[in-house]
Design a protein around this motif. Sequence first.
Motif, PDB file in Angstrom:
ATOM      1  N   VAL A  39     -78.746  82.496  45.305  1.00  0.00           N
ATOM      2  CA  VAL A  39     -79.363  82.950  44.052  1.00  0.00           C
ATOM      3  C   VAL A  39     -79.982  81.803  43.266  1.00  0.00           C
ATOM      4  N   SER A  40     -79.476  80.586  43.485  1.00  0.00           N
ATOM      5  CA  SER A  40     -80.061  79.453  42.769  1.00  0.00           C
ATOM      6  C   SER A  40     -79.735  78.152  43.485  1.00  0.00           C
ATOM      7  N   LEU A  41     -80.442  77.106  43.074  1.00  0.00           N
ATOM      8  CA  LEU A  41     -80.244  75.746  43.569  1.00  0.00           C
ATOM      9  C   LEU A  41     -79.535  74.965  42.481  1.00  0.00           C
ATOM     10  N   HIS A  42     -78.269  74.594  42.720  1.00  0.00           N
ATOM     11  CA  HIS A  42     -77.495  73.875  41.699  1.00  0.00           C
ATOM     12  C   HIS A  42     -78.134  72.521  41.417  1.00  0.00           C
ATOM     13  N   HIS A  43     -78.219  72.156  40.108  1.00  0.00           N
ATOM     14  CA  HIS A  43     -78.829  70.859  39.821  1.00  0.00           C
ATOM     15  C   HIS A  43     -78.180  70.069  38.683  1.00  0.00           C
ATOM     16  N   ALA A  44     -77.374  70.666  37.830  1.00  0.00           N
ATOM     17  CA  ALA A  44     -76.868  69.872  36.709  1.00  0.00           C
ATOM     18  C   ALA A  44     -75.640  70.494  36.079  1.00  0.00           C
TER      19      ALA A  44
END
Length: 578
Positions: A241-246
């Motif tokens: 569902v998403s690309l973890h980044h922070a």
Amino acid sequence: MTDKMKQIQQEALQRYLKFEKERETESFTAASTEKMMTRSSIINHHDNLAIERIINKSDLFPIAHLQAGLDVSKAVCRIAIRGKNGQLEGYGTGFLVSPNLLLTNNHVLETAESAMYAVAEFNYQDDVHFMPLEIISFRLDPRLFFITNEALDFTLVAVEPNNSNAVPLSNFGYLPLLPKPGKILEGEYVTIIQHPNGGPKAITIRENEVKFISSDFVQYVSDTEPGSSGSPVFNDQWMVVSLHHAGIPDPNDNNVWIANEGIRISSIIQHLSDKRGGIENEESRKLLDQLLSVVMPGSTATPMEVGVLDADWYAGATGYNPAFLGERFTVALPGLSDAMLADVAKTTDGKLELDYTHFSIAMSQSRRLAFFTAVNIDGNQLVDVKRSRDRWYFDPRIDESYQLGNDFYQSNDIDRGHLVRRRDPNWGIDAVKANEHTFHFTNSSPQHKNFNQKVWLDLEDYLLDNARDHDMKVSIFTGPVFRDSDRIYRGAKIPSQFWKVAVMVKDDTELSATAYVQTQEDLIGGNLEFVYGKFETYQVPIEQIEKLTGLNFGELQKADPLAAGQVALVQSREDIRL
């Protein structure tokens, strides 16, 4: 921590605080009818516990859920970031999203040069006896493919198909990216597979509640560490569902984390789709096309079929609503010229237009294509309906001989281009019905596949995004330009230009009507040997659309910001004058 990472975290914090404030001031329902309809449309119908988990926060899963998690984890790797001299500079996480492409963060791999020296390390994990498995490393190949974006904080880069020991990359599979939104709801839980602090592969499983979802970001409560940047964030169906980044720091204590943030996959896919036309290298473009055309595991792409809809599907379809924008802003259907009236395909009950759910179409007998289509879009009620099959329909309300059917489109590079785009009328309680109605041959027009999928798309997305993001209502007219000189193929003439007129209420006080023309003339070579050539999009006065088509838009000219004779080249959304 680098200055860039601190900036990313502060930007995430500002979004978090903004979302919190909006929730306090607005009535909020995490699983509204429309959102739930969208969410349920992409759940495997064999997972009979899924809706219970979403609605009632049940913790029951099929036991196969654990095996599915192990299967998807194979595609997740540690990225060892190295300098030119081979010195280790840090770690990140990445994952394969197609047979040869890997996705991670921009702040992990900022440039093609940094990717050149980095290494993707698969299998860095312990077995059930807590013994390390053998690490299998692959070099990245940014010369073949490299796209990065700082605002969405992602990098997509090619990976060598076989490593130095002849181990095939295909051994690790990949995680297909589903482009449509609706894969997660606020209040659901996500799972993250990661390499925290550059260590062995680990998982934060499910107890990570999604707090906020915006147009580009997802924020969730989760346990992650440095090195987790670039990890895939999954829903309960193991869809990314998403690309973890922070991480999001506590505004009162930067050493405490209050949440985490990822970039929505649908936003990344949209950006990649927009960039596709600018990729000159054919091999690189094929790699991206392979990613963009991926289907979900366990499903198969089915060929186009011709179906039949029961009469009930047409009953009660009121079509385009002239008063949709408000009683003070009535926008009538375009008027047909005398020549068009003589050529129009009338319905069995004598009407000039075919009415569908939220849109109408006027058909030409001689061209077997639409003179125009007219659709109402309600941005406040849009529903993302799953496209589950490629089935098209003849409309029984006019003679089939007046409709360009599937025989024309088989075994060539011509698409059945939706004139009323599939997503546009999909709003309200009749969204599913509207979606199916768009798959009529009456709503298609022959367009070269590059024109249909790459060229016209950005303008259509711009109009739909504005309607959705600002809860606006928009009425859109679309159609081909008919010319006697249009190329004949399989007994039909292929239009070389298409037009669009968009009408909305500006500042709640006045109509704004803008018109656009885009050509595919440069895409058509002799004997239908298509060459993807240069094209341009122009914003033109409505008066010019009338001259090109013979249609009459009545009083709409008064709402046009372009004066007669003006033409404006549209190279980006900022060039559009509303």
